[in-house]
Motif scaffolding. Sequence first.
Motif: not given
Length: 382
Positions: A113-134
């Motif tokens: 799924f799509s993953v982005s850092d908060i500035s959008g200047a570092i990492f902003n694309q699809n990636c395979d992985g695991l996300l945990l959000d609390y």
Amino acid sequence: MKKLSLSILSAILFLSPLSAFEWGGLADNTSTEKIVNSETTPSSFTQSNGIYLWCSSPLNEDGSFYIKAEAMYKYNFYTSSNTFIHIADLDLFKISKTTSIRNSTLNISGGRFSVSDISGAIFNQNCDGLLLDYSLPTFDFSAYIGHTGLLNKRAVTMLSEKGYHAASSDDSQFYAPALSSASYVPISITAAFPSLFLNQSLTIQGNAFFDCTGNSYNRMYGTLSLSGPLAPKVFYNLVSDFGTINFKNFMIYSKATVSLFAGKAYISAGAEYATENFRGFSTHIAYSTGKSDEETKGLFMPVVSANISFTRTNILAVTAKAVFTSENSKLSPTGAQADITDIYNILSDVQLMASISGFKGFSGATTDLDKLSATIKLAISF
């Protein structure tokens, strides 16, 4: 790729109730004419056609456990080289579970799924992985870990020590895994305080990208963001990235924006700054010239933009940039870029988009940066 898509679809149908299963698609046609004033980069015409299919389904009765998937195929034809580039990809395959714990929420998502850092200047694309959000009302914590080795290099671009990763030398290859040349493990940790004081929001994030190719090109970033209202309908956003490559080279990217909501218009003004050695992980294009699309590094760039909704079916977007590039820690004027895009929804499932983009070098700058391009895109959803 076809066998993989069929297997995924079979799994979704098997795991989900047929009555809750949803699917759809989109087909588009994009034509672009690019006129440049460069001896090294000729003017060109590009034709692209694509088809995108998606499906989703809850895996339990209340919808807190669900699965989504999207696959695509498109081709690009370049008249300058008389070549077809075919791309097939699984854009999205996400399984997500949300659990309510008293006044908090825990979400766990896995897959692509799509993953982005908060500035959008570092990492902003699809990636395979695991996300945990609390999430709590006053605090949000998230952690992500992934791997880029199975991504299609034809669909995403990752920056290495030498620059862009080439997709593939074989134009007939639809899917080019990044295993050998662009295999990284991205790790991200984020802490957000949505209402720290006076409705101001503070976000702190750390990102790291560990090289699995044996080249030890490891990148780490710390990001700080502050945003909130300045007055009714007026908002600001400040974000800065502080990065390092193997703890030897240190770099900075910063962006400041003030936005105004005025009736049917959204207007923003701000500026971006990046040190000469700044480099993110995925591409974040700052401006586009007759030579190439330039990375966000070594620049100071004031930006003004406006989005205007004339009607419910018509939106006009205008952006203007002044570009100052840095060499040996000295800023010099390079050029100006303007982009105009009009989006018109002909019907509820038919959309037409037309855009014009131009770059003009400032007096004294090289004239082969000048560029003018026009794009027409028709999309039909079903």
